[in-house]
Design a protein around this motif. Structure first.
Motif, PDB file in Angstrom:
ATOM      1  N   SER A   1       0.870  -1.172  -0.104  1.00 38.17           N
ATOM      2  CA  SER A   1      -0.209   0.023  -0.086  1.00 38.17           C
ATOM      3  C   SER A   1       0.852   1.057   0.066  1.00 38.17           C
ATOM      4  O   SER A   1       1.789   1.259   0.662  1.00 38.17           O
ATOM      5  N   PRO A   2       0.668   2.239  -0.892  1.00 36.77           N
ATOM      6  CA  PRO A   2       1.342   3.369  -0.684  1.00 36.77           C
ATOM      7  C   PRO A   2       1.142   4.238   0.321  1.00 36.77           C
ATOM      8  O   PRO A   2       0.062   4.201   1.041  1.00 36.77           O
ATOM      9  N   LYS A   3       1.974   5.116   0.647  1.00 40.86           N
ATOM     10  CA  LYS A   3       1.489   6.260   1.697  1.00 40.86           C
ATOM     11  C   LYS A   3       0.756   7.262   1.050  1.00 40.86           C
ATOM     12  O   LYS A   3       1.382   8.253   0.410  1.00 40.86           O
ATOM     13  N   ILE A   4      -0.363   7.064   1.280  1.00 40.57           N
ATOM     14  CA  ILE A   4      -1.465   8.301   0.670  1.00 40.57           C
ATOM     15  C   ILE A   4      -1.829   9.069   1.513  1.00 40.57           C
ATOM     16  O   ILE A   4      -2.022   9.225   2.811  1.00 40.57           O
ATOM     17  N   SER A   5      -1.697  10.592   1.007  1.00 40.38           N
ATOM     18  CA  SER A   5      -1.959  11.728   1.884  1.00 40.38           C
ATOM     19  C   SER A   5      -3.071  12.505   0.841  1.00 40.38           C
ATOM     20  O   SER A   5      -3.104  12.913  -0.085  1.00 40.38           O
ATOM     21  N   ILE A   6      -4.090  12.529   1.894  1.00 44.43           N
ATOM     22  CA  ILE A   6      -5.244  13.485   0.911  1.00 44.43           C
ATOM     23  C   ILE A   6      -5.112  14.935   0.621  1.00 44.43           C
ATOM     24  O   ILE A   6      -5.858  15.276  -0.156  1.00 44.43           O
ATOM     25  N   ARG A   7      -4.035  15.455   1.101  1.00 42.18           N
ATOM     26  CA  ARG A   7      -3.685  16.678   0.793  1.00 42.18           C
ATOM     27  C   ARG A   7      -3.014  16.622  -0.574  1.00 42.18           C
ATOM     28  O   ARG A   7      -2.849  17.912  -1.127  1.00 42.18           O
ATOM     29  N   ARG A   8      -2.418  15.744  -0.908  1.00 45.24           N
ATOM     30  CA  ARG A   8      -1.772  15.889  -2.253  1.00 45.24           C
ATOM     31  C   ARG A   8      -2.741  15.850  -3.505  1.00 45.24           C
ATOM     32  O   ARG A   8      -3.718  15.557  -3.609  1.00 45.24           O
ATOM     33  N   ASP A   9      -2.032  16.566  -4.533  1.00 43.77           N
ATOM     34  CA  ASP A   9      -2.988  16.738  -5.763  1.00 43.77           C
ATOM     35  C   ASP A   9      -3.182  15.347  -6.301  1.00 43.77           C
ATOM     36  O   ASP A   9      -2.152  14.632  -6.619  1.00 43.77           O
ATOM     37  N   ALA A  10      -4.510  15.315  -6.771  1.00 44.83           N
ATOM     38  CA  ALA A  10      -4.962  13.821  -7.453  1.00 44.83           C
ATOM     39  C   ALA A  10      -3.833  13.584  -8.670  1.00 44.83           C
ATOM     40  O   ALA A  10      -3.777  12.579  -9.111  1.00 44.83           O
ATOM     41  N   THR A  11      -3.471  14.659  -9.254  1.00 42.65           N
ATOM     42  CA  THR A  11      -2.794  14.411 -10.577  1.00 42.65           C
ATOM     43  C   THR A  11      -1.405  13.592 -10.290  1.00 42.65           C
ATOM     44  O   THR A  11      -0.779  13.174 -11.237  1.00 42.65           O
ATOM     45  N   HIS A  12      -0.875  13.651  -9.042  1.00 41.60           N
ATOM     46  CA  HIS A  12       0.042  12.896  -8.629  1.00 41.60           C
ATOM     47  C   HIS A  12       0.055  11.458  -8.545  1.00 41.60           C
ATOM     48  O   HIS A  12       1.111  10.758  -8.424  1.00 41.60           O
ATOM     49  N   GLN A  13      -1.177  11.046  -8.575  1.00 41.94           N
ATOM     50  CA  GLN A  13      -1.644   9.704  -8.602  1.00 41.94           C
ATOM     51  C   GLN A  13      -0.947   9.017  -7.007  1.00 41.94           C
ATOM     52  O   GLN A  13      -0.428   8.146  -7.179  1.00 41.94           O
TER      53      GLN A  13
ATOM     54  N   TRP B   1      -9.524  10.895  -3.643  1.00 45.87           N
ATOM     55  CA  TRP B   1      -8.475  10.680  -4.445  1.00 45.87           C
ATOM     56  C   TRP B   1      -8.507  11.294  -5.808  1.00 45.87           C
ATOM     57  O   TRP B   1      -7.602  12.125  -6.245  1.00 45.87           O
ATOM     58  N   PHE B   2      -9.985  11.262  -6.366  1.00 44.52           N
ATOM     59  CA  PHE B   2      -9.897  11.804  -7.623  1.00 44.52           C
ATOM     60  C   PHE B   2     -10.674  13.194  -7.641  1.00 44.52           C
ATOM     61  O   PHE B   2     -11.171  13.804  -8.556  1.00 44.52           O
ATOM     62  N   GLU B   3     -10.726  13.741  -6.412  1.00 43.01           N
ATOM     63  CA  GLU B   3     -11.497  15.333  -6.160  1.00 43.01           C
ATOM     64  C   GLU B   3     -12.944  15.127  -6.849  1.00 43.01           C
ATOM     65  O   GLU B   3     -13.130  16.044  -7.550  1.00 43.01           O
ATOM     66  N   THR B   4     -13.558  14.355  -6.687  1.00 44.45           N
ATOM     67  CA  THR B   4     -15.007  14.016  -7.142  1.00 44.45           C
ATOM     68  C   THR B   4     -16.054  14.249  -6.195  1.00 44.45           C
ATOM     69  O   THR B   4     -15.549  13.764  -4.900  1.00 44.45           O
ATOM     70  N   ASN B   5     -17.254  14.585  -6.078  1.00 42.32           N
ATOM     71  CA  ASN B   5     -18.322  14.594  -5.371  1.00 42.32           C
ATOM     72  C   ASN B   5     -19.286  13.475  -5.613  1.00 42.32           C
ATOM     73  O   ASN B   5     -19.217  12.761  -6.563  1.00 42.32           O
ATOM     74  N   THR B   6     -20.011  13.286  -4.375  1.00 46.51           N
ATOM     75  CA  THR B   6     -20.949  11.952  -4.484  1.00 46.51           C
ATOM     76  C   THR B   6     -22.290  12.221  -5.280  1.00 46.51           C
ATOM     77  O   THR B   6     -23.421  11.460  -4.959  1.00 46.51           O
ATOM     78  N   ASN B   7     -22.393  13.545  -5.372  1.00 43.25           N
ATOM     79  CA  ASN B   7     -23.773  13.844  -5.868  1.00 43.25           C
ATOM     80  C   ASN B   7     -23.876  13.628  -7.295  1.00 43.25           C
ATOM     81  O   ASN B   7     -23.184  13.854  -8.222  1.00 43.25           O
ATOM     82  N   THR B   8     -25.088  12.940  -7.558  1.00 41.82           N
ATOM     83  CA  THR B   8     -25.022  12.411  -8.990  1.00 41.82           C
ATOM     84  C   THR B   8     -26.277  13.015  -9.720  1.00 41.82           C
ATOM     85  O   THR B   8     -27.200  13.547  -9.131  1.00 41.82           O
ATOM     86  N   SER B   9     -26.498  12.748 -11.079  1.00 46.54           N
ATOM     87  CA  SER B   9     -27.714  13.466 -11.604  1.00 46.54           C
ATOM     88  C   SER B   9     -28.993  12.741 -11.257  1.00 46.54           C
ATOM     89  O   SER B   9     -28.725  11.679 -11.095  1.00 46.54           O
TER      90      SER B   9
ATOM     91  N   THR C   1     -10.244  11.401 -15.160  1.00 47.11           N
ATOM     92  CA  THR C   1      -9.285  11.345 -14.140  1.00 47.11           C
ATOM     93  C   THR C   1      -7.818  11.481 -15.196  1.00 47.11           C
ATOM     94  O   THR C   1      -8.048  11.601 -16.308  1.00 47.11           O
ATOM     95  N   GLY C   2      -6.946  11.579 -14.330  1.00 49.59           N
ATOM     96  CA  GLY C   2      -5.277  11.841 -15.196  1.00 49.59           C
ATOM     97  C   GLY C   2      -4.972  10.617 -15.900  1.00 49.59           C
ATOM     98  O   GLY C   2      -4.176  10.598 -16.382  1.00 49.59           O
ATOM     99  N   VAL C   3      -5.894   9.551 -15.977  1.00 51.17           N
ATOM    100  CA  VAL C   3      -5.546   8.211 -16.494  1.00 51.17           C
ATOM    101  C   VAL C   3      -6.113   8.132 -17.964  1.00 51.17           C
ATOM    102  O   VAL C   3      -7.761   8.273 -17.760  1.00 51.17           O
ATOM    103  N   PRO C   4      -5.701   8.168 -18.761  1.00 51.90           N
ATOM    104  CA  PRO C   4      -6.374   7.976 -20.145  1.00 51.90           C
ATOM    105  C   PRO C   4      -7.451   6.675 -20.218  1.00 51.90           C
ATOM    106  O   PRO C   4      -6.975   5.720 -19.433  1.00 51.90           O
ATOM    107  N   ASN C   5      -8.717   7.028 -20.725  1.00 48.20           N
ATOM    108  CA  ASN C   5      -9.689   5.886 -20.738  1.00 48.20           C
ATOM    109  C   ASN C   5     -10.326   5.622 -19.379  1.00 48.20           C
ATOM    110  O   ASN C   5     -11.170   4.641 -19.391  1.00 48.20           O
ATOM    111  N   LEU C   6      -9.806   6.411 -18.503  1.00 51.25           N
ATOM    112  CA  LEU C   6     -10.594   5.951 -17.013  1.00 51.25           C
ATOM    113  C   LEU C   6     -11.377   7.143 -16.455  1.00 51.25           C
ATOM    114  O   LEU C   6     -11.186   8.217 -16.409  1.00 51.25           O
TER     115      LEU C   6
END
Length: 415
Positions: free
Chosen positions: A214-226, A304-312, A322-327
């Motif tokens: 498991s990576p050392k994940i910090s929620i303050r890091r920019d999501a583009t850093h993956q 991690w992807f800086e999205t919200n849980t509100n859906t249409s 996301t920063g990953v192509p096709n994802l």
């Protein structure tokens, strides 16, 4: 449990084990001070004990008595008459019994030399006492007609501490380590935890497809850093290929919805999110369109992807790139998206995804999880090493069997 499991427990709890050792060492120092071993200095005087060599031709058997002489004088050095004479000579304020506790004697191997060692907090007094005992022994009336005692080496004033305190401290420190270690290992055994992929395969018969760190994940890091990305990038590509082969081998027919893979954990942990995100990224990098559908409102995926849980409303899901192509990512939970069921959501995604990765809540702690995994064409169990319980893992596999979902294996995440 194998050696690998013991090593994992040691690494997982090294701080507690180190604390037990340091605590034991501190207690050992305290005991040494309380017993008077610290500070204490040791001074040694040496005497020679033997018989008159002039008697050899007259009585050769007399030579063997020298061994008895050495043992006798080594014992006399701690007897009350000698000690009382030393106390009077040096003007000491102590009893013979107390002085005896500070004295030890030994015979040098293969010789008739007797070493008299005195330990005391005052180094000069330790040397004076050792020399005084040697003098008292030389002035004793001879035990036999021709035996003698000769001073060989006077005790010098010691400058280094007697190592007795260090030995005692190390023993108590080791006991502290053993005590804490025993409690740690006993607790781990009672927790029924999964420690490694090898133990999971051995105890549960569940194939382990990937074992990750498991990576050392910090929620303050920019999501583009993956920051969620693990070290085993190639392993995720291989796992995606393995899942695709299993789908083909099972003759899976999508029936108007994307191919759907469920990721679930037996307990509440971040392992589901970690495995789902990395598998989705690895699959997307193979060139297929992937939607990571988060069905766990407590998951870290949205963070991690800086999205919200509100859906249409209705069947129109909000897809987040996301920063990953096709994802892309999306969120679903019962009661959201209007009257949309998971079947409706998956049909709505048929024009947007080739593969949908379902990030499910805990199989044993959330009713939503069963509703989620039953729509999957296959499932993977996400196991957290050291936290997931073996019995819960087996029960989670049984839940998948009950809802007729093929469990392909497990992914073990190590801290």
């Amino acid at each position: 449990m194998g050696l690998q499991d013991y090593a994992y427990i040691f690494i997982r709890h090294w701080r507690a084990l180190l604390g037990g050792l340091l605590g034991g060492l501190l207690v050992g120092v305290g005991i040494s001070i309380w017993l008077g071993y610290l500070p204490r200095y040791a001074a040694t005087a040496t005497i020679a004990v033997g018989g008159d060599v002039a008697t050899v031709d007259q009585n050769t058997s007399y030579i063997s008595l020298a061994d008895e002489f050495a043992s006798t004088y080594a014992n006399l050095a701690t007897r009350a008459p000698i000690l009382q004479a030393v106390i009077e000579e040096l003007g000491l304020d102590m009893s013979p019994a107390r002085l005896k506790s500070a004295i030890s004697t030994s015979i040098v191997q293969d010789t008739h030399l007797v070493e008299i060692t005195v330990s005391h907090s005052d180094p000069r007094l330790a040397a004076d006492i050792a020399n005084a005992i040697a003098r008292q022994l030389t002035t004793l009336p001879t035990l036999r007609v021709r035996n003698f005692v000769v001073p060989v080496e006077a005790a010098a004033v010691p400058t280094q501490l007697d190592p007795t305190w260090l030995v005692l401290t190390m023993i108590v420190g080791a006991l502290g380590l053993l005590l804490v270690g025993g409690l740690v290992f006993l607790r781990e055994f009672m927790r029924d935890a999964v420690y490694s992929g090898a133990s999971l395969e051995r105890e549960a018969g569940l194939p382990v497809l990937v074992e990750i760190h498991s990576p050392k994940i910090s929620i303050r890091r920019d999501a583009t850093h993956q920051a969620w990305r693990t070290q085993e990038v190639g392993a995720w590509w291989a796992l995606a290929q393995h899942c695709r082969r299993r789908l083909h081998a099972n003759g899976t027919v999508a029936n108007g919805i994307p191919t759907t893979i469920a990721i679930a954990a037996p307990d509440e942990s971040d392992a589901t999110a970690l495995v789902a995100v990395n598998l989705a990224a690895g699959w997307a990098e193979r060139g297929e369109r992937v939607v990571l559908l988060n069905t766990d409102e407590h998951s870290k995926i949205n963070t991690w992807f800086e999205t919200n849980t509100n859906t249409s409303q209705g069947h129109e899901l909000r897809l987040h790139t996301t920063g990953v192509p096709n994802l892309s990512t999306a969120t679903w939970s019962p009661g959201t998206n209007g009257a949309a069921t998971l079947d409706d959501v998956l049909h709505a995604l048929r024009n947007h995804a080739d593969v949908v990765i379902l990030a499910s809540p805990s199989l044993l702690h959330s009713p939503t999880s069963v509703e989620t995994v039953r729509h999957a064409h296959g499932a993977l169990l996400a196991i957290t090493s050291g936290s997931s319980r073996l019995s819960a893992t087996i029960e989670a596999r049984n839940v998948l069997d009950l809802v007729d979902v093929d469990c392909w294996g497990a992914v073990v995440a190590r801290a």
